[in-house]
Design a protein around this motif. Sequence first.
Motif, PDB file in Angstrom:
ATOM      1  N   SER A   1       0.817  -1.301  -0.125  1.00  0.00           N
ATOM      2  CA  SER A   1      -0.102   0.166  -0.003  1.00  0.00           C
ATOM      3  C   SER A   1       0.829   1.308   0.202  1.00  0.00           C
ATOM      4  O   SER A   1       0.459   2.099  -0.733  1.00  0.00           O
ATOM      5  CB  SER A   1      -1.099   0.012   1.342  1.00  0.00           C
ATOM      6  OG  SER A   1      -1.821  -1.097   1.238  1.00  0.00           O
TER       7      SER A   1
ATOM      8  N   GLN B   1      -6.619  -1.930  -1.512  1.00  0.00           N
ATOM      9  CA  GLN B   1      -7.005  -0.229  -1.017  1.00  0.00           C
ATOM     10  C   GLN B   1      -6.577  -0.044   0.485  1.00  0.00           C
ATOM     11  O   GLN B   1      -6.690  -0.971   1.369  1.00  0.00           O
ATOM     12  CB  GLN B   1      -8.102  -0.279  -1.339  1.00  0.00           C
ATOM     13  CG  GLN B   1      -8.795  -0.290  -2.805  1.00  0.00           C
ATOM     14  CD  GLN B   1      -9.185  -1.862  -2.840  1.00  0.00           C
ATOM     15  OE1 GLN B   1      -8.862  -2.805  -2.302  1.00  0.00           O
ATOM     16  NE2 GLN B   1     -10.271  -1.946  -3.825  1.00  0.00           N
ATOM     17  N   ASP B   2      -6.206   1.157   0.716  1.00  0.00           N
ATOM     18  CA  ASP B   2      -5.725   1.523   2.317  1.00  0.00           C
ATOM     19  C   ASP B   2      -6.890   2.593   2.814  1.00  0.00           C
ATOM     20  O   ASP B   2      -7.290   3.354   1.897  1.00  0.00           O
ATOM     21  CB  ASP B   2      -4.345   1.922   2.273  1.00  0.00           C
ATOM     22  CG  ASP B   2      -3.987   1.963   3.682  1.00  0.00           C
ATOM     23  OD1 ASP B   2      -3.440   1.059   4.224  1.00  0.00           O
ATOM     24  OD2 ASP B   2      -4.155   3.041   4.543  1.00  0.00           O
TER      25      ASP B   2
END
Length: 764
Positions: free
Chosen positions: A121, A392-393
């Motif tokens: 990420s 996704q973060d």
Amino acid sequence: MRRRFRRILFGGSVLAGLAVAAGLGALVLTLPPSNHTLHLHGLHAPVTVLFDDKGVPHIRAANLPDADTALGYIHARDRMVQMELMRRLGSGRISEIAGPAGLPTDRMMRALGLRHLAEDSYRTLPPGMRAQLDAYASGVNAAIGDRGRFIAPEFLPFGPPAPWSGVDTLLWGRLMGVSLSGNWRPELDRLDASGRFDRARLLSLFAPHDRTKAPDQTALADTAHRLDALLPRFPAPFTLPDEESDEWAVDGRHSATGAPLLAGDPHLAFGFPALWYLARIDVPGLQLAGATAPGVPFIVIGQNGHIAWTFTSNSADTQDLFVETVLPDGRYATPDGPSAFAIRHEIIHVRGAPDVAFDVRISRHGPVISDALPGRGKGPVLALAAENLRPQDASPGLAALDTAQSVADAGTDAALIASPVQNLLVADRDTIGQFTTGHVPIRRSGDGAFPADGASGASDWTGEASGDALPHIVSPASGQILNANERTAPPDFPVYMGRDWPALWRADRIRALLSTAPRHDLAEFGRMQSDIKSTFAAATVPVLLARVPRADGIAGKARALLPGWTGDMHADAPQPLIFNAWIQRFVIDVETSAHIGSVSDSWEDMATLFLSPAGAAWCAGNCTPALARALDESTVALAGRFGDDPARWRWGAAHHVVFENALLRSIPLVKHLARADAPIGGDDTTLLRAGGALGDFDAVHGAAYRGLYNLADPDRSRFIVTPGQSGNWLSPDAWNLMRSWLDGSSMELRRQPDHVAARLLLLP
């Protein structure tokens, strides 16, 4: 010889005294100076930090990057041990300090691969986001360089911590995603229970929507049982409760100020230090105040001068277990033919024991969590598909909230918080709204109640929903929004949100209190956060009394105190103790006799089931005898502790809120320096959340942070954390907020503190 012996004895005493003095001196040096000036590389302009008399920093910076650097320095100064434990937990490195006791947690964290996800990420974050994380890390590392091993008492024997990085910060979000998106655990519990009951009987406990045929249960149940035994469950160290938090807001039509009011208090694990750290940050255009999380450069819950926001957990089903079919050549079956597992080799260093090495397989669904089991052998292979394990973060969304100008902006930002799924309640000067953060999977079939066959693809995820596709509401006609973890969308909502939702006990209490007056103020909202009436007890006691109309001896004396009691969980009253002891003993006895095990984390829901006609099957057709026995057993046990007169029993004598350090709790002598407890009212079903494990009255989770937000005048908003700001158990700021929190008090965080206790000047 005698003179020589006396000289040796005297010399030894002097040396021992000097050693003790040196040790005490070293401990004192871990306390930060009250006035300090430091030059930091990367600052664009001077930053002034004023600490008030409660230890809360008031940061004044020319820009947000400089404020992030200052916050990193301050977090490390006051909470470096907490940050180090978080980093080790997310990286699967607890065993390096805890020894073999840390292996179960480390094996699971390595299987989930949180550190690898954070590294990936970080590489793909937008440049501005990486720069923010790097600015924060530079502040943390400046504190490590400035203080060295004296940054905290725990580092004295081992030397300073390793440098901090943006990857370490991203681990915090990954850990919260694991803790607050844990619905794979109920799947595991059901699978475990399926080894003891036929499927039809087991379904009566859960009533899931999906009744499709599941994979063979026999071998799977054994694997699930071993995984359940391996994994720590709250309130074990380094774990969090499964559901938490209250939030509510009213618009200007229903407030005394003419502008919205908002209240929020996340219910997480109590500990020393607390999860949260208060801060006030002033930069041009923003006046940020509220709860920060050490390790993270954001106000996670709070206000920025334009909006205020808070979160509660949403029980959306965002995780599924898949049973992969392993072929003779080591590959696994998919709808498109055999496929090879990806392999990740892990080595865990264990203090005082040999290293532990194992391989983690990753299928198309996700990591094989059954590989966390020692000696996995050739048993069933359980892979975890989870939104919180996707690339996704959450960080971009959390960072965006800090600069949002309106409820509409916050709604856009909510979609950027990939995981966990939460109920984001927001207010600006004109509007209130609630949005669902995170991503929810779209399944080809099924509801995720039980592990699915991974080879067929029948239950695969075909997409995900987020943003406006998830439940949201803005400016409702009622003028109020509330949530206490209950369902936020009807069962027929276009996106399937899940099936495991908490009961409405706390939500009903909030709704009732909001209906008592046409207009509200912050003082009233503060009293609501400390409310100790249990709607669960008020509804359940009449059922208990009707089912057990009389009792003899000590049980009869205790029962006689319950008629007319309305469920107020006062610390100085006997009824809360009698009720909780009785109903919890009843649940324990039924679950034990029926061999149910840990099929639900809500013992209140199980109590409601066992007291209903549908629940009688778990007591051989009639639960009343078990209820009567539980009254006898529980009151005899209470009499052994508190005497033979139930009227003199007190809930607060048994019900203590406990704050202790997860690392130091097992070290003799020191553990008492890092622990505090006090009598408290409320329980697990009240707005003053003070809950614990079934059968144990210690309160180990609740609202360690409370926020009350005044959108008409943000400087009049109010905040509190417990037990204190500092994580150094020698500091006067370690426990100084506990009494105020117990009393239901809070404080304002203005730009200029009324009393300045310490100063920090950071220069370029």
